[in-house]
Scaffold this motif. Structure first.
Motif, short mmCIF file in Angstrom:
data_model
loop_
_atom_site.label_atom_id
_atom_site.label_comp_id
_atom_site.label_asym_id
_atom_site.label_seq_id
_atom_site.Cartn_x
_atom_site.Cartn_y
_atom_site.Cartn_z
N GLU A 1 22.11 19.13 -50.25
CA GLU A 1 22.45 18.01 -51.13
C GLU A 1 23.70 17.28 -50.64
O GLU A 1 23.74 16.06 -50.59
CB GLU A 1 22.70 18.50 -52.55
CG GLU A 1 21.46 18.45 -53.38
CD GLU A 1 21.63 19.20 -54.69
OE1 GLU A 1 22.77 19.34 -55.17
OE2 GLU A 1 20.59 19.64 -55.23
N ASN A 2 24.70 18.08 -50.28
CA ASN A 2 25.93 17.47 -49.80
C ASN A 2 25.70 16.65 -48.55
O ASN A 2 26.17 15.53 -48.42
CB ASN A 2 26.97 18.55 -49.47
CG ASN A 2 27.59 19.10 -50.71
OD1 ASN A 2 27.63 18.42 -51.72
ND2 ASN A 2 28.04 20.33 -50.64
N HIS B 1 23.83 13.50 -49.31
CA HIS B 1 24.74 12.58 -49.98
C HIS B 1 25.66 11.88 -48.97
O HIS B 1 25.80 10.66 -48.96
CB HIS B 1 25.55 13.40 -50.98
CG HIS B 1 26.52 12.60 -51.78
ND1 HIS B 1 26.15 11.78 -52.81
CD2 HIS B 1 27.88 12.51 -51.69
CE1 HIS B 1 27.22 11.21 -53.31
NE2 HIS B 1 28.28 11.63 -52.66
N GLN B 2 26.23 12.68 -48.09
CA GLN B 2 27.15 12.15 -47.08
C GLN B 2 26.43 11.18 -46.16
O GLN B 2 26.93 10.12 -45.82
CB GLN B 2 27.68 13.29 -46.20
CG GLN B 2 28.63 14.22 -46.88
CD GLN B 2 30.02 13.63 -46.95
OE1 GLN B 2 30.36 13.04 -47.98
NE2 GLN B 2 30.81 13.75 -45.91
N ILE C 1 23.72 9.71 -57.11
CA ILE C 1 24.48 9.41 -55.90
C ILE C 1 25.22 8.12 -56.15
O ILE C 1 24.64 7.10 -56.44
CB ILE C 1 23.57 9.29 -54.68
CG1 ILE C 1 23.09 10.68 -54.31
CG2 ILE C 1 24.28 8.64 -53.52
CD1 ILE C 1 22.03 10.71 -53.26
N ASN D 1 27.73 9.68 -63.05
CA ASN D 1 27.58 10.72 -62.04
C ASN D 1 27.82 12.09 -62.68
O ASN D 1 28.86 12.34 -63.27
CB ASN D 1 28.61 10.45 -60.94
CG ASN D 1 28.50 11.43 -59.80
OD1 ASN D 1 28.13 12.59 -59.98
ND2 ASN D 1 28.80 10.97 -58.61
#
Ligand code: ADP
Ligand code: MG
Length: 487
Positions: free
Chosen positions: A24-25, A28-29, A113, A149
């Motif tokens: 997920e990270n 997202h990045q 996001i 968020n």
């Protein structure tokens, strides 16, 4: 804060959970980074909907929202995806695209996001109708639509001296909406947690009163919607929507109203009506109201009617606590030494701090290697190069000599007097941690000592630092002085 006892266990993994949050990270990045390289059309249509599947063995697997999108991305953007993935992890990793329909159900609540700030100037992609009824769930919707968020909640915000006042003010607003705390004006430079707190107010308000009509908007969204309403001749609806149907209005980055007189005017009237009706307004900006150029005086005045609170860069203790909390949230446990290293070196913004942590955790999940101090140092090198290039052995020696109030010659000499020995050992350890010097090099610089002497000193100081609060303080002060030195 808790840290692993066994220094060799640097990363505690619960494999499935961690792999998921790493994916997920990373996703997202990557989506965030892609925004800067693509047109809004391509980004919105193809990149933004990507969902994380897994992140293992050097491969980040992402799901596109249809077979068509998947193939199209492969044909046109595979190299870019690989490149971004490699950038985010510091040189490792490829992207594998698949289509998993089950990941693309309509409910966006948990994904949240946040659009990169430069996107916020664009009209929102969702229908206008979705902007307002954050809580009015449609009969067939499983969960209410929210643009808040999910990670930006009070629980995930670490207060400290630099943001305590703002944090308390936000909580007061939730307790007593529309009272003397309206409007609440939060200001501070970029990456200090303003948006986080704004969302947190929204969440907490909804938790207390699920019927509250909460509207969160960036200023650009506000302006765009206003312009659209004029263009499409439905200004009355726009006006009614914001003046009547809102209990809590959260407006982010109001400085972007500067110079836009018609939008300012519309905002001014909305503000007045909401204020008169004792509705809560919370506004953020990068500056104090009266310092925002291009904002009408009457609006500046109103913005400072209620409570004004600023957010500054958290101090080193808070920075470490923030990293610890964020690491927990991404499911990695980093050695205290690594947290301290990041906390000490990154003092520009909390966003940068978080970016560094995500980068490290992504790296560790792709390589399957635990993150140690050496990795932290090498992966953050490009970011930190400037700071470390300014530091020299000589500077460290001078600094330690003056801090411990001993003479430079003594520090480099043979004296075994307690204070001098301590100064020497601390200085050698600082060189080891902050300069990329080998043990023999450090030994030579410190009056021709043997590398084993340097090693023993470094070990001793590191071990004592764990137990001795006084030494910890000394260490931090010296580090701070060292890293802030200008050339
Ligand atoms: P701003 O709106 O001031 O530019 P953000 O609210 O977007 O900053 O914060 C940037 C990042 O830093 C976010 O991911 C946020 O969660 C994090 N952050 C900032 N301050 C804190 C804090 N005190 N505790 C935890 N996270 C923080
Ligand atoms: Mg913000």
């Amino acid at each position: 804060m808790t840290f692993p006892d066994d220094k060799n266990v640097q990363l505690n993994r619960k494999p499935s959970e961690n792999a998921r949050s790493h994916a997920e990270n990373m996703c997202h990045q990557l989506i965030g980074a892609a925004r800067l390289r693509l047109s809004l059309f391509v980004w919105e249509g193809f990149f933004r909907p990507l969902k994380p599947v897994s992140c293992e063995n050097g491969t980040l697997t992402l799901s596109a929202h249809s077979e068509f999108h998947c193939n199209w991305l492969k044909d046109h953007y595979q190299p870019l995806l690989d490149e971004l993935c490699a950038e985010e992890t510091g040189g490792l990793g490829v992207v594998n695209l698949v289509h998993r329909p089950e990941l693309h159900v309509k409910d966006e609540t948990d994904v949240a996001i946040e659009a990169p700030s430069d996107l916020k100037g664009q009209p929102p992609s969702t229908a206008d109708a979705e902007l307002l009824p954050l809580t009015r769930s449609k009969p067939d919707a499983p969960k209410p639509q929210t643009r808040l968020n999910g990670r930006y909640i009070f629980d995930n915000f670490v207060p400290g001296p630099a943001n305590q006042m703002a944090y308390a003010a936000c909580q007061a607003v939730v307790e007593h909406p529309g009272s003397q705390y309206s409007p609440l004006f939060l200001f501070g430079s970029s990456g200090m947690g303003k948006t986080h707190l704004l969302h947190a107010i929204g969440h907490a308000t909804l938790a207390r009163n699920p019927k509250a009509r909460v509207v969160y908007m960036s200023t650009e969204e506000w302006v765009n919607e206003y312009i659209l309403s004029i263009r499409e001749k439905r200004f009355d609806a726009f006006r009614a929507k914001y003046r009547r149907d809102v209990d809590l209005l959260l407006i982010d980055d109001i400085q972007f109203l500067a110079g836009k007189s018609a939008s300012q005017d519309a905002f001014f009237h909305t503000f007045n009506e909401l204020h008169e009706a004792h509705r809560q307004i919370v506004v953020t900006a990068d500056k104090y109201p009266h310092e925002i150029e291009g904002l009408e005086e009457r609006l500046r005045t109103r913005l400072s009617w209620g409570l004004v609170a600023d957010l500054r860069m958290p101090d080193i203790e808070t920075r470490i606590a923030i990293l610890d909390r964020k690491a927990q949230l991404c499911g990695v446990t980093l050695e205290r030494e690594v947290l301290e290293y990041l906390g000490t070196h990154i003092s520009s913004s909390v966003r940068e701090l978080e970016g560094a942590l995500l980068r490290l955790s992504a790296f560790s999940s792709l390589t399957g290697q635990p993150v140690g101090l050496a990795d932290a140092r090498s992966y953050l090198k490009p970011l930190l190069r400037k700071a470390s290039e300014r530091i020299t052995v000589n500077k460290v020696i001078d600094l330690a000599a003056s801090y411990f109030d001993v003479r430079r010659e003594d520090l480099l000499g043979k004296s075994r007097q307690r204070q001098i020995t301590l100064a020497r050992q601390v200085a050698m350890t600082l060189c080891r941690v902050h300069l990329e010097k080998s043990l023999p090099e450090i030994g030579r610089a410190f009056g021709g000592r043997d590398h084993s002497t340097v090693l023993a000193s470094v070990r001793k100081i590191k071990a004592n630092k764990e137990k001795d609060i006084g030494l910890q303080t000394t260490w931090r002060r010296l580090e701070k002085a060292l890293l802030n030195t200008e050339t």
